[in-house]
Design an enzyme around this catalytic site. Sequence first.
Site, PDB file in Angstrom:
ATOM      1  N   ARG A 158     -12.446  21.043  19.986  1.00 23.44           N
ATOM      2  CA  ARG A 158     -11.422  20.237  19.363  1.00 23.44           C
ATOM      3  C   ARG A 158     -11.327  19.114  20.364  1.00 23.44           C
ATOM      4  O   ARG A 158     -10.484  19.339  21.433  1.00 23.44           O
ATOM      5  CB  ARG A 158     -10.101  20.674  18.801  1.00 23.44           C
ATOM      6  N   ASP A 442       2.912  25.018  20.622  1.00 25.09           N
ATOM      7  CA  ASP A 442       2.305  23.915  20.899  1.00 25.09           C
ATOM      8  C   ASP A 442       2.890  22.558  20.324  1.00 25.09           C
ATOM      9  O   ASP A 442       3.700  22.521  20.109  1.00 25.09           O
ATOM     10  CB  ASP A 442       0.704  24.210  20.589  1.00 25.09           C
TER      11      ASP A 442
END
Length: 549
Positions: A158, A442
């Site tokens: 990613r 996150d």
Amino acid sequence: MNVKELLSPEARDFLNQLHFQFESARLKILSDREERAKSGRTPDSWDANKNSNVRKSDWVVASIPEALKNRTVEITGPADAKMIINALNSDADVFMVDFEDSLSPTWKNVVEGHIAVQEALRRTLEFKNENGKVYKITSPRLESSHGHQREIPTLIVRPRGWHLLESDFLVDGEPISASLFDFGLYLFHGAQFGIATGRGPFFYLPKLESAAEARLWAQVFSWSELNLDLTPKSIRSTVLIETLPAAFSMEEILFELRDSVIGLNAGRWDYLFSVIKTLAGTSSELIFPDRSRLTMDVPFLKRYCEKIVSVCQRRGAAPMGGMSALIPSRKDVEQNDRALKMVRLDKEREVQMGFVGTWVAHPDLIPIAREAFESYRKSEASPKAVTEDVDLELLPRANDEPFLSHRPTSVGVQVNIDVALRYLANWLSGLGAVAIHGLMEDAATAEISRAQLWQWRKENVRLETGDVVTSTWLAQQIRDLAATLKTTNKIENSLSIAESRWEEAEELLISLVMDESKTFSPFLTLSAMDRLKHNMPGAHHDRTFDREI
């Protein structure tokens, strides 16, 4: 592989060419984002594709490559050597290695992450901890815990989103797009290896907001395949539907990427943040309650998942479930049991909705997720029927969203401040994925916390204590909790966060939640980037590669 090999003259030239070819188009899509945000209109009014030929015509996306036909359990984590080894030694089917929300993008982290990924592809990656213990990628075992021959999980990268820059790599004096930097480096060094082994190159595409942004990625793929002499249509991708605008353009996004895309993923936490951010200042703005009440069972989030599944089923793509933020504990039995129970329920809900696979953040959750999916599949006489219902209402509706009857609470305020401060202090110290109070936080989950604080302050929400969330009151709450956390950090010293990082986290959070503009700062990482680049404790930047190319 070392830094000079990673950033060889040939690799740098490829990155330069990506910048020259696509930077103007990237700037255009960012300008379009800004215009939409300023318009004050809701995404349903932007949806000019409601009656488009794309939605009316029959078409399907590219066939799924063999290496990704089984994606029941995908483990995710930052591009960190130890994390990569543990993930590839796990019983997952896929490992999504992340340069985005779970990686603090210091130059050191980014470069070491890319080197680790390339060594992992070739199974030469090793990591030695502070005690001298060596971690290696193990050979495939004859039989895994779920009774099948185990292969090393397929690796998907990613890259960072279109909005981010890699300021430590300059092209003609300008920072390169972080998306193109991450994509380009991985592709340049790993594409031929992935094609030869049938295991890549595969990507997860984050933060898309429109079909135009998907079209740009499609152009990047085609150009790169041509210029690296790769097999046409060898680059394959999965798109994270993690913004509210993207949710209104799922079919158009799939259509633009139809030669490469193989699935859509429910990026639930970024999506929830995007809903709050996108509706801010519009006539549809709603006051959301505490983050703990924003579960995937609330109606508008359930409809979002249903639409991903229905669109994917209609277009031949794989609908992938999202991440449960709960993490197990090997020290606290009660917390561990609670986490496993909640994760099981979450994964059962996903498979019953029609998702073909899901994400976990910890190896201990892989058996739970796999069992939930495989048990349901065995119990079903036939697969879940394909639905044509792709016109589900995505916006929250005040009249039929029972969770909206709950007002924000003082506990909710304190939790959001606590999570945001802890995460920002860690992120500024170079750590992008942090376990906080039994949850894996996150950038996406931290964004929810700061977005809610901003909204509650902007609307002067009255809490059950009688306190009103004014600018003065909220700033004082942040300062008080920051002082407590700094003191706690000195005593525990468990995270080794310098006091200056706590002070910067406090200043940054106050500036983010006090933003008086109609639409707040689109991403906290953008606001924090300048602070990250200075005075990194223990970081070493190889300035050889910071100069103009």
